[in-house]
Design an enzyme around this catalytic site. Structure first.
Site, PDB file in Angstrom:
ATOM      1  N   ILE A 156     -32.080  43.995 -29.514  1.00 18.98           N
ATOM      2  CA  ILE A 156     -31.867  42.609 -29.061  1.00 18.98           C
ATOM      3  C   ILE A 156     -30.365  42.311 -28.932  1.00 18.98           C
ATOM      4  CG2 ILE A 156     -32.264  40.177 -29.626  1.00 18.98           C
ATOM      5  CD1 ILE A 156     -34.875  41.087 -31.045  1.00 18.98           C
ATOM      6  N   ASP A 175     -21.741  46.628 -36.401  1.00 21.26           N
ATOM      7  CA  ASP A 175     -22.980  47.261 -36.850  1.00 21.26           C
ATOM      8  C   ASP A 175     -22.557  48.459 -37.706  1.00 21.26           C
ATOM      9  OD1 ASP A 175     -26.139  47.522 -35.338  1.00 21.26           O
ATOM     10  OD2 ASP A 175     -25.449  48.958 -36.849  1.00 21.26           O
ATOM     11  N   PRO A 206     -31.900  42.952 -39.078  1.00 24.52           N
ATOM     12  CA  PRO A 206     -33.194  42.827 -39.776  1.00 24.52           C
ATOM     13  C   PRO A 206     -32.984  42.327 -41.200  1.00 24.52           C
ATOM     14  CG  PRO A 206     -32.863  45.046 -38.886  1.00 24.52           C
ATOM     15  CD  PRO A 206     -31.561  44.334 -38.777  1.00 24.52           C
ATOM     16  N   ASN A 212     -30.073  42.108 -48.193  1.00 29.30           N
ATOM     17  CA  ASN A 212     -29.112  41.323 -47.385  1.00 29.30           C
ATOM     18  C   ASN A 212     -29.487  39.839 -47.310  1.00 29.30           C
ATOM     19  OD1 ASN A 212     -31.253  41.587 -45.650  1.00 29.30           O
ATOM     20  ND2 ASN A 212     -30.083  42.394 -43.935  1.00 29.30           N
ATOM     21  N   ALA A 234     -32.591  35.926 -35.994  1.00 28.52           N
ATOM     22  CA  ALA A 234     -33.077  37.126 -36.703  1.00 28.52           C
ATOM     23  C   ALA A 234     -34.069  36.742 -37.807  1.00 28.52           C
ATOM     24  CB  ALA A 234     -31.904  37.921 -37.239  1.00 28.52           C
ATOM     25  N   ARG A 235     -33.589  36.313 -38.947  1.00 34.32           N
ATOM     26  CA  ARG A 235     -34.468  35.889 -40.041  1.00 34.32           C
ATOM     27  C   ARG A 235     -33.776  34.804 -40.873  1.00 34.32           C
ATOM     28  NH1 ARG A 235     -37.978  37.388 -37.566  1.00 34.32           N
ATOM     29  NH2 ARG A 235     -39.548  38.973 -37.926  1.00 34.32           N
ATOM     30  N   ASP A 259     -33.763  29.867 -34.958  1.00 31.49           N
ATOM     31  CA  ASP A 259     -35.159  29.978 -34.511  1.00 31.49           C
ATOM     32  C   ASP A 259     -36.031  30.429 -35.680  1.00 31.49           C
ATOM     33  OD1 ASP A 259     -37.182  30.042 -32.453  1.00 31.49           O
ATOM     34  OD2 ASP A 259     -37.090  32.223 -32.469  1.00 31.49           O
ATOM     35  N   GLU A 264     -41.702  30.573 -43.602  1.00 31.32           N
ATOM     36  CA  GLU A 264     -42.149  30.050 -42.300  1.00 31.32           C
ATOM     37  C   GLU A 264     -43.597  29.577 -42.319  1.00 31.32           C
ATOM     38  OE1 GLU A 264     -41.176  32.563 -39.006  1.00 31.32           O
ATOM     39  OE2 GLU A 264     -39.050  32.086 -39.222  1.00 31.32           O
ATOM     40  N   HIS A 296     -39.422  29.230 -34.069  1.00 29.08           N
ATOM     41  CA  HIS A 296     -39.679  30.679 -33.950  1.00 29.08           C
ATOM     42  C   HIS A 296     -40.378  31.007 -32.621  1.00 29.08           C
ATOM     43  CE1 HIS A 296     -40.086  34.571 -36.472  1.00 29.08           C
ATOM     44  NE2 HIS A 296     -39.925  34.835 -35.187  1.00 29.08           N
TER      45      HIS A 296
HETATM   46  P1  NAD Z   1     -33.091  46.786 -34.164  1.00 31.28           P
HETATM   47  O1  NAD Z   1     -33.670  47.516 -35.334  1.00 31.28           O
HETATM   48  O2  NAD Z   1     -33.182  47.390 -32.815  1.00 31.28           O
HETATM   49  O3  NAD Z   1     -31.537  46.458 -34.456  1.00 31.28           O
HETATM   50  C1  NAD Z   1     -31.052  45.974 -35.653  1.00 31.28           C
HETATM   51  C2  NAD Z   1     -29.610  46.435 -35.812  1.00 31.28           C
HETATM   52  O4  NAD Z   1     -29.029  45.758 -36.927  1.00 31.28           O
HETATM   53  C3  NAD Z   1     -29.461  47.934 -36.056  1.00 31.28           C
HETATM   54  O5  NAD Z   1     -28.578  48.500 -35.117  1.00 31.28           O
HETATM   55  C4  NAD Z   1     -28.896  48.017 -37.475  1.00 31.28           C
HETATM   56  O6  NAD Z   1     -28.021  49.113 -37.667  1.00 31.28           O
HETATM   57  C5  NAD Z   1     -28.151  46.689 -37.543  1.00 31.28           C
HETATM   58  N1  NAD Z   1     -27.826  46.227 -38.889  1.00 31.28           N
HETATM   59  C6  NAD Z   1     -28.525  46.385 -40.052  1.00 31.28           C
HETATM   60  N2  NAD Z   1     -27.867  45.784 -41.071  1.00 31.28           N
HETATM   61  C7  NAD Z   1     -26.731  45.249 -40.544  1.00 31.28           C
HETATM   62  C8  NAD Z   1     -25.650  44.499 -41.082  1.00 31.28           C
HETATM   63  N3  NAD Z   1     -25.598  44.159 -42.379  1.00 31.28           N
HETATM   64  N4  NAD Z   1     -24.677  44.101 -40.235  1.00 31.28           N
HETATM   65  C9  NAD Z   1     -24.704  44.417 -38.930  1.00 31.28           C
HETATM   66  N5  NAD Z   1     -25.711  45.115 -38.363  1.00 31.28           N
HETATM   67  C10 NAD Z   1     -26.708  45.526 -39.159  1.00 31.28           C
HETATM   68  O7  NAD Z   1     -33.779  45.352 -34.196  1.00 31.28           O
HETATM   69  P2  NAD Z   1     -33.986  44.337 -32.984  1.00 31.28           P
HETATM   70  O8  NAD Z   1     -35.233  44.682 -32.248  1.00 31.28           O
HETATM   71  O9  NAD Z   1     -32.708  44.201 -32.236  1.00 31.28           O
HETATM   72  O10 NAD Z   1     -34.308  42.995 -33.792  1.00 31.28           O
HETATM   73  C11 NAD Z   1     -33.345  42.397 -34.638  1.00 31.28           C
HETATM   74  C12 NAD Z   1     -34.041  41.350 -35.497  1.00 31.28           C
HETATM   75  O11 NAD Z   1     -34.462  40.263 -34.680  1.00 31.28           O
HETATM   76  C13 NAD Z   1     -35.377  41.807 -36.138  1.00 31.28           C
HETATM   77  O12 NAD Z   1     -35.172  42.544 -37.297  1.00 31.28           O
HETATM   78  C14 NAD Z   1     -36.054  40.500 -36.418  1.00 31.28           C
HETATM   79  O13 NAD Z   1     -35.661  40.033 -37.694  1.00 31.28           O
HETATM   80  C15 NAD Z   1     -35.482  39.565 -35.350  1.00 31.28           C
HETATM   81  N6  NAD Z   1     -36.504  39.144 -34.381  1.00 31.28           N
HETATM   82  C16 NAD Z   1     -36.660  37.819 -34.154  1.00 31.28           C
HETATM   83  C17 NAD Z   1     -37.607  37.362 -33.243  1.00 31.28           C
HETATM   84  C18 NAD Z   1     -37.777  35.901 -32.953  1.00 31.28           C
HETATM   85  O14 NAD Z   1     -38.807  35.530 -32.389  1.00 31.28           O
HETATM   86  N7  NAD Z   1     -36.820  35.059 -33.256  1.00 31.28           N
HETATM   87  C19 NAD Z   1     -38.413  38.285 -32.565  1.00 31.28           C
HETATM   88  C20 NAD Z   1     -38.195  39.654 -32.803  1.00 31.28           C
HETATM   89  C21 NAD Z   1     -37.254  40.081 -33.720  1.00 31.28           C
END
Ligand code: NAD
Length: 336
Positions: A156, A175, A206, A212, A234-235, A259, A264, A296
């Site tokens: 994302i 990252d 994540p 975290n 993200a969360r 979001d 939740e 969300h």
């Molecule tokens: P992904 O696994 O492809 O990417 C996550 C990245 O975060 C990885 O590259 C990882 O190395 C990096 N990371 C981990 N810890 C870190 C830190 N402390 N600092 C910086 N980077 C760090 O995941 P994605 O598909 O891109 O999704 C990201 C997050 O989005 C998901 O984990 C989920 O929580 C959230 N999400 C939200 C929705 C929504 O509806 N709002 C929907 C889907 C996912």
């Protein structure tokens, strides 16, 4: 015929589930999320398909198992709503959708960032009540000459970076595991440098419980520019709301959009006439339009839904024909 009870199906989603049903499963589509109260609706099925905030705890899994339901699949990436320990003990199969259109969340993150950046919520709210005055607070920079900070350059994060780059912004990324693919869209820097330079910081990390929590705390916020904005799709657990409220009140941060929330399950799908159950979220809500909140809806788009449905149906097909899926979710071996 293999019968699947699918929970949390909005009325506008029904046709997608029917149209994409290429394996001719018998579908029992339920609009509510799975709860302790409505679990009986799964009786007589071979499988359930869940979404986030469905309750698949020990109590519900024991019932599903008693009724011969051996497949507890989810159409989400996250699996924190499923008690994997109990599922493993009961020998239930669990599978998920590891990815769907990353544009769904990335485009929402950009929308929220741009709304804060150009003060659109403030001014449209004003004109809605007949106020066409222009105030100095509505003055803005331009994205093409601004700096964006992407924290977490996975699927994302990269997608959002590519969109901002297309708008001409300079995009910085942080990252712990930088990739060559992400370097096409971001200049990797330390988190501190990113926070000190970015006009909009967008989180795509994540959530790892106990590792975290409150990544965004007062120290993190202190490093951001006082005229910058923070977006969290993200969360909720990644942000310390108390530190955030303080930063906003003390004008150390210009705005925040989210979001996602803690707990939740207590919020989503409900309508509150009075205060929100979480007092810190209530305080944030009162800071509108400096604070923007969406329920969300990051993944609530048709391409994302189509991916979720297609991959879930393929998961069922693969488990029925091969006994496993490429998207099986297993308890980490250390916990077995
Ligand atoms: P992904 O696994 O492809 O990417 C996550 C990245 O975060 C990885 O590259 C990882 O190395 C990096 N990371 C981990 N810890 C870190 C830190 N402390 N600092 C910086 N980077 C760090 O995941 P994605 O598909 O891109 O999704 C990201 C997050 O989005 C998901 O984990 C989920 O929580 C959230 N999400 C939200 C929705 C929504 O509806 N709002 C929907 C889907 C996912």
């Amino acid at each position: 015929m293999f019968k699947i009870t699918i929970y949390g199906v909005h009325s506008n989603e029904v046709n997608y589930f029917k149209r994409l049903n290429k394996y001719n499963y018998k579908l029992n589509l339920i609009s509510a999320l799975l709860t302790h109260e409505n679990i009986e609706t799964a009786k007589g099925s071979d499988a359930v398909l869940l979404r986030a905030n469905c309750i698949a705890d020990e109590q519900n899994l024991l019932k599903l198992n008693k009724w011969g339901i051996k497949y507890v699949f989810t159409r989400t990436v996250g699996i924190d709503h499923i008690d994997l320990e109990t599922a493993t003990k009961l020998n239930l199969k669990v599978a998920r959708v590891p990815a769907y259109s990353p544009y769904a969340v990335a485009e929402l993150a950009i929308t929220l960032g741009m709304m804060l950046f150009r003060h659109t919520a403030t001014v449209t709210n004003n004109t809605h009540i007949g106020n066409f005055a222009i105030s100095p607070e509505n003055f803005s920079k331009e994205i093409n000459s601004s700096v964006i900070g992407i924290i977490g350059t996975g699927k994302i994060g990269i997608t959002e970076a590519s969109l901002y780059k297309g708008m001409g912004a300079k995009v910085l990324g942080y990252d712990p595991y930088p990739t060559a693919k992400a370097s096409q869209y971001v200049d990797f820097v330390t988190q501190d440098e990113l926070l000190s330079k970015a006009d909009i910081v967008s989180l795509h990390v994540p959530y790892f419980p106990g590792q975290n929590d409150n990544l965004v705390n007062s120290e993190f916020l202190e490093k951001m520019k006082s005229d910058s904005f923070l977006v969290n799709t993200a969360r909720g657990e990644l942000v310390d709301n108390i530190a955030l409220i303080q930063a906003l009140r003390e004008e150390k941060l210009a705005g925040f959009a989210t979001d996602v929330f803690r707990d939740e399950g207590k919020l989503l799908g409900r309508i509150f006439k009075k205060n929100l159950p979480d007092p810190t979220l209530e305080e944030l809500r009162e800071l509108y339009p400096k604070v923007l909140i969406t329920p969300h809806i990051g993944s609530y788009t048709s391409p994302a839904l189509m991916d979720m449905v297609k991959i879930s149906y393929d998961n069922f097909h693969q488990v029925l024909t091969e006994g496993y899926t490429d998207n099986d979710v297993k308890l980490p071996s250390v916990l077995l």
